[in-house]
Design a protein around this motif. Structure first.
Motif, short mmCIF file in Angstrom:
data_model
loop_
_atom_site.label_atom_id
_atom_site.label_comp_id
_atom_site.label_asym_id
_atom_site.label_seq_id
_atom_site.Cartn_x
_atom_site.Cartn_y
_atom_site.Cartn_z
N GLY A 156 -1.28 -1.34 10.36
CA GLY A 156 -0.59 0.06 10.15
C GLY A 156 -0.40 0.50 11.72
O GLY A 156 -1.02 0.22 12.60
N TRP A 210 -0.55 -0.59 6.08
CA TRP A 210 -2.04 -0.57 6.17
C TRP A 210 -2.67 -1.82 5.33
O TRP A 210 -3.86 -2.10 5.33
CB TRP A 210 -2.65 0.86 5.72
CG TRP A 210 -2.96 1.73 6.60
CD1 TRP A 210 -4.24 1.99 6.92
CD2 TRP A 210 -2.09 2.58 7.75
NE1 TRP A 210 -4.25 3.19 7.85
CE2 TRP A 210 -3.05 3.20 8.57
CE3 TRP A 210 -0.61 2.48 7.72
CZ2 TRP A 210 -2.64 4.25 9.33
CZ3 TRP A 210 -0.08 3.20 8.83
CH2 TRP A 210 -1.19 4.15 9.82
N LEU A 238 -10.73 9.25 4.97
CA LEU A 238 -10.97 9.26 6.30
C LEU A 238 -11.30 10.72 6.60
O LEU A 238 -12.61 11.03 7.35
CB LEU A 238 -9.63 9.03 7.21
CG LEU A 238 -10.12 8.47 8.78
CD1 LEU A 238 -10.84 7.21 8.81
CD2 LEU A 238 -8.75 8.55 9.38
N LEU A 239 -10.93 11.82 6.05
CA LEU A 239 -11.03 13.21 6.12
C LEU A 239 -12.37 13.55 5.30
O LEU A 239 -12.57 14.95 5.47
CB LEU A 239 -9.88 13.90 6.03
CG LEU A 239 -8.50 13.64 6.46
CD1 LEU A 239 -7.61 14.72 6.50
CD2 LEU A 239 -8.72 13.51 8.07
N GLY A 268 -16.09 9.83 1.87
CA GLY A 268 -15.14 8.87 1.78
C GLY A 268 -14.42 8.82 0.56
O GLY A 268 -13.47 8.17 0.29
N ASP A 273 -2.73 3.82 -2.20
CA ASP A 273 -3.73 3.34 -1.44
C ASP A 273 -3.82 3.83 0.21
O ASP A 273 -4.74 4.20 0.69
CB ASP A 273 -3.70 1.99 -1.56
CG ASP A 273 -4.60 1.40 -2.38
OD1 ASP A 273 -5.17 2.07 -3.08
OD2 ASP A 273 -4.36 0.19 -2.58
N MET A 274 -2.50 4.20 0.76
CA MET A 274 -2.48 4.43 2.14
C MET A 274 -2.80 5.93 2.16
O MET A 274 -3.60 6.41 3.15
CB MET A 274 -0.99 4.46 2.57
CG MET A 274 -1.05 3.37 3.90
SD MET A 274 0.66 3.09 4.00
CE MET A 274 1.19 4.58 5.20
N ILE A 293 0.13 14.00 9.77
CA ILE A 293 -0.09 12.69 9.74
C ILE A 293 0.02 12.26 8.39
O ILE A 293 0.61 11.21 7.97
CB ILE A 293 -1.55 12.38 10.07
CG1 ILE A 293 -1.87 12.78 11.48
CG2 ILE A 293 -1.85 10.72 9.89
CD1 ILE A 293 -3.22 12.32 12.21
N ALA A 313 0.76 -1.23 -0.02
CA ALA A 313 0.06 -0.09 0.12
C ALA A 313 0.80 1.14 0.00
O ALA A 313 1.74 1.37 0.91
CB ALA A 313 -0.92 -0.08 1.33
N TRP A 330 -6.34 6.34 1.62
CA TRP A 330 -7.23 6.04 2.84
C TRP A 330 -7.22 7.15 3.57
O TRP A 330 -8.44 7.55 4.45
CB TRP A 330 -6.49 4.56 3.38
CG TRP A 330 -7.22 4.41 4.89
CD1 TRP A 330 -8.22 3.65 5.18
CD2 TRP A 330 -6.74 4.87 6.12
NE1 TRP A 330 -8.47 3.69 6.68
CE2 TRP A 330 -7.60 4.50 6.92
CE3 TRP A 330 -5.76 5.64 6.66
CZ2 TRP A 330 -7.55 4.73 8.40
CZ3 TRP A 330 -5.36 6.15 7.82
CH2 TRP A 330 -6.40 5.50 8.72
N PHE A 331 -6.09 7.67 4.19
CA PHE A 331 -6.11 8.84 5.01
C PHE A 331 -6.98 9.95 4.38
O PHE A 331 -7.87 10.85 5.15
CB PHE A 331 -4.86 9.38 5.38
CG PHE A 331 -4.90 10.25 6.32
CD1 PHE A 331 -5.04 10.19 7.61
CD2 PHE A 331 -4.36 11.69 5.77
CE1 PHE A 331 -5.15 11.09 8.52
CE2 PHE A 331 -4.35 12.62 6.95
CZ PHE A 331 -4.76 12.53 8.35
#
Lengths: 560, 560
Positions: free
Chosen positions: A394, A380, A345-346, A350, A337-338, A408, A334, A341-342
């Protein structure tokens, strides 16, 4: 000045195929075309029959490949208005291992009406993960028998590979297995459709089917230990005749000419894998430079004249990438993709906007190394190299009430590069040098901060391939080699690369001030890496708690 | 039936004061009023003078307390239309340590025109953290000298406490120190303004000024080792005459009657601290039940008849909470703040809506224990108990590409309760029993999932105080004790609690099915807790990398 010659490269991806028509002398892209597969990834229900697929299945329809082949090649010919006689070759690359069962004349079993409702008659896509129990059996059996070839694959084979998928067919659908005269990579099958000749390429054979130039396939006893009916899988369903990249598989048949608009007799190169074919398209044809194909995940390829065991590497294959050299492959499961993903999340919905990615990169770029006080383990989606463990997860350490999203985000970028540094150190420990990194794929063009961090953290200069379509360009380059100098092509992939591949102008140099900080942070990353990879670490115990909780939930649902 | 008597409790918080008028027989709230301080928290510039404050400073204006006192008490009298002769007592509680320098007659030095421009003449609020070097000196000196009292405070005193703040005045503003006839808690100063009599309460003396009923203050030699000029701080600027909660400090003076509308001669209780005064208001007046005052952070108080050393506790004070008992205080530095941080991370504007908190709680509530595969260390603001270390940071383990916001939110809730379980286990190991938990403060009313998790993870029943204003209610209860039975009040806080305090109807019982899963997860939490708290853990090394990076950035800015 005569009109120069061109070749076509077609890159078969997961959702679509993309063709480029390229000038053989300069590598200039004359036309490009993309065609989406009608059925895409089949992971819910079989088309037509409506059969519901179990979890972890991922199939494709081989007719989608044929349709995409015709549509994209016709489109680039039309767009460029080139005279088809100037097109001196065709090359393709594919996702892998993506394989299917066919009859002796190459007809996919899923085209046969009586077999079509059986999911095992369709193409098993690279990310079909339902053969995991077979991969486990292959790994255990190989360990028990002390199979020498295990070392070439980080001592663990994947559920995505050829024999796990083939064994799943034998076990779950013995009738399909029996009716399959051939089991073949989709890459080689498409070349067969174009040329009428069945070939097998050394890249998929080496990286996905345990073949090596010196030792061939694992022996009959090994396959027999997996299942007595599997003893002769190679001789019954495959071939021991393996071709290297750049060899000519055959020429376009009249039927393939009708399909594509190319002239009958146009040379077709032996097939290849998308990541590996990118290497010469990123200008790398010899030792010393690591190619990073960076997207949702990242594939790393280095070349060497020597055959070494690199612990935790996905594969080491002679002639697997460039004829005459050993190709070393590693991967990070990942990367993009990671980050997605983050960002997801925000995002309320989605699905993060491009703007959000940009603002995160902007915030992250304002920070100095070490300033956030964060470090992450980039697991992750598990760890593909050098730990080869899909069960790892992760970790983020150092958060405070003052921690901001950009911090982050930067920690996640840094973590993926720490993962790359682990891979580089494994290569160098084994004696495979890495003096420079060349990025290609989508990410290097989108995320400049990631590229600068790659330079700073690995302490190596980073360049980026000029082409955004390195797989298709690489296929066109191998097509020029398959055509050969007599037809206006190239004598070797080294020569083709020199003529047709280029680097972009951006050069990311390691920052001297960042170096000591990143050495410290990498030391911390490395200690966390080694600690949590350990057999009884808190991370593993947490995973078993989760497994039991899920099992319990599933049972409760069944009994409810 | 005669009209029943009432008392007033005033809770002085960080931003505002809140008064409640309470029926002495039933505890029923007859009226309530809130008044915001005009200058609030002064952490940027001094009012008037405009002097810019250094980082970590936090001051207040004592005149804001006087104004809020008058406004809120007058408001509850007016709202209830009660005859002031029916109001038999007044009690107050305060943030602590919140202290100020005053003259012999109680005039705050910041009211004197020549001293007003000096920040050291103002009230130092509890969260004034600029005295950290003094706290470090106090801790080192106490360790070196082997001071016995260190054990009562988890072997570490805080920069928020009284002597660190006093020593900062002496060191940085010796003129202010010299002009200060008295150094006093704001709580005791307000009581002084109401009664004309200077008293010192045992709660702030014990928890914030190193006093104990048996040993008094640290000795003269200890203070002299900190600074020769500090040797006689207690005798010169403080008092060795310490009063217990519920004692009568004095009665309302004519001037205070003008301010508040209360009758002259109305009894005033000795002052108290907001968290500690909540304990009897949450119905807890004896051993066996832990009070958790849950808000942005959480304060835990347990009572016992025995004097034990509980490693890592913030303080153990005889008569500190309930006369005749030892009060054990612990704390978690970020609880609601951690949840708000995560919700803020997900919010574009950084200020999460109530809806977002609710939807996160809803998503989190659908999960079964262990299902998310996540575990966190709740150290987003360091660890107050039992590690007593502000340098520790948050950690999240187990994330995958499938991890959703509700899962992280639940992991953060669970982490704070794992932290509570560590505190409970420390108490029980020392022989202080905890059979039940009583929550009060804002969080128990907002976050029912957190309360259920508290029951499940600590394996103890959880109740919630009926009042949403336990500090002000507790102050009104102590006012009833200060009034005494002859005036229609109560003979003791135990009696007052029985009459005036109630629990809400909700009862959270531990789930038997959750217990084994949470035992496993707590085991993982505990191992991570002990590992990362270790002296050379990756977390600590990361913090020093960050410190160096920040130092470097600051230097770069100065030289730029």
């Amino acid at each position: 000045m005569t009109a120069s010659k061109a070749t076509v490269g077609v890159d078969f991806g997961t959702e679509s195929a993309r063709a480029v028509l390229v000038d053989v002398e300069t590598g200039r892209e004359l036309a490009a075309s993309v065609h989406r597969y009608v059925s895409g990834v089949i992971d819910q229900r079989l088309p037509g029959a409506g059969t519901v697929l179990p979890p972890d299945w991922a199939l494709q329809d081989p007719d989608d490949y044929v349709e995409a082949m015709g549509a994209t090649v016709r489109a680039v010919l039309a767009e460029s208005r080139i005279d088809p006689s100037s097109v001196i070759g065709l090359g393709i690359d594919f996702t892998a291992c993506t394989m299917l069962p066919v009859t002796a004349d190459g007809t996919p079993l899923c085209r046969l009406p009586d077999l079509r409702p059986n999911p095992h008659s369709w193409v098993k896509l690279w990310k079909h993960h339902a053969a995991q129990p077979k991969a486990d059996l292959i790994n255990e059996t190989a360990e028990t028998r002390g199979e020498k070839w295990l070392d070439r694959y980080g001592r663990k084979t994947s559920s995505e590979w050829f024999f796990a998928k083939a064994l799943q067919i034998l076990d779950e659908a013995p009738d399909i297995y029996a009716r399959a005269d051939r089991l073949i990579e989709a890459a080689d099958w498409v070349v067969w459709q174009l040329t009428g000749i069945e070939t097998r390429n050394s890249c998929t054979a080496g990286y996905k089917a345990l073949w090596s130039k010196r030792d061939g396939f694992p022996d009959r006893q090994f396959f027999a230990s997996l299942d007595p009916g599997f003893a002769d899988v190679v001789d019954e369903k495959m071939s021991r005749d393996i071709s290297s990249p750049g060899e000519r598989a055959g020429v376009i048949t009249p039927a393939a000419a009708d399909l594509t608009g190319l002239l009958p007799g146009t040379p077709v190169a032996v097939a290849n894998v998308d990541a590996h074919v990118s290497v010469p398209a990123a200008t790398v044809v010899g030792p010393g430079r690591l190619v990073a194909v960076m997207g949702t995940s990242t594939c790393h390829v280095a070349l060497a004249e020597i055959d070494r065991v690199v612990p935790g590497f996905c594969g080491v294959v002679e002639d697997g990438v460039i004829p005459g050299l050993f190709g070393y492959e590693a991967g990070q499961a990942a990367v993009g993709d990671m980050f997605a993903w983050f960002a997801g999340l925000l995002s309320d919905a989605g699905s993060p906007s491009e703007t959000l990615h940009q603002s995160l990169e902007q915030e992250a770029g304002k920070l100095t190394p070490g300033e956030s006080g964060l470090v992450a383990l980039d697991w992750w989606n598990g760890n593909r190299s050098v730990l080869v463990d899909a069960e790892l997860t992760g970790l983020l350490m150092g958060a405070t009430l003052a921690t901001r999203p950009g911090e982050i985000y930067r920690a996640m970028l840094e973590a993926t590069v720490f993962g790359t540094r682990v891979i580089i150190e494994a290569l160098e420990s084994a004696g495979v040098p890495v003096d420079e990194i060349v990025g290609c794929g989508g990410l290097p063009f989108q995320n400049h901060l990631l590229m600068q961090l790659t330079a700073d953290i690995t302490r190596r200069p980073v360049r980026v391939a000029a082409s955004r379509q390195t797989p298709a360009l690489g296929s066109a380059m191998f097509a020029a080699v398959a055509a050969g100098p007599d037809m206006g092509g190239h004598a070797s992939i080294v020569e083709a690369s020199a003529a047709m591949a280029r680097l972009g102008e951006d050069e990311y140099l390691p920052s001297e001030t960042a170096e000591p900080v990143y050495n410290d942070l990498y030391g911390i990353y490395r200690d966390l890496h080694d600690t949590f990879a350990g057999g009884s670490s808190e991370m593993r115990r947490l995973r078993s708690v989760q497994d039991r909780a899920r099992h319990h939930s599933a049972r409760a649902e069944v009994s409810a």
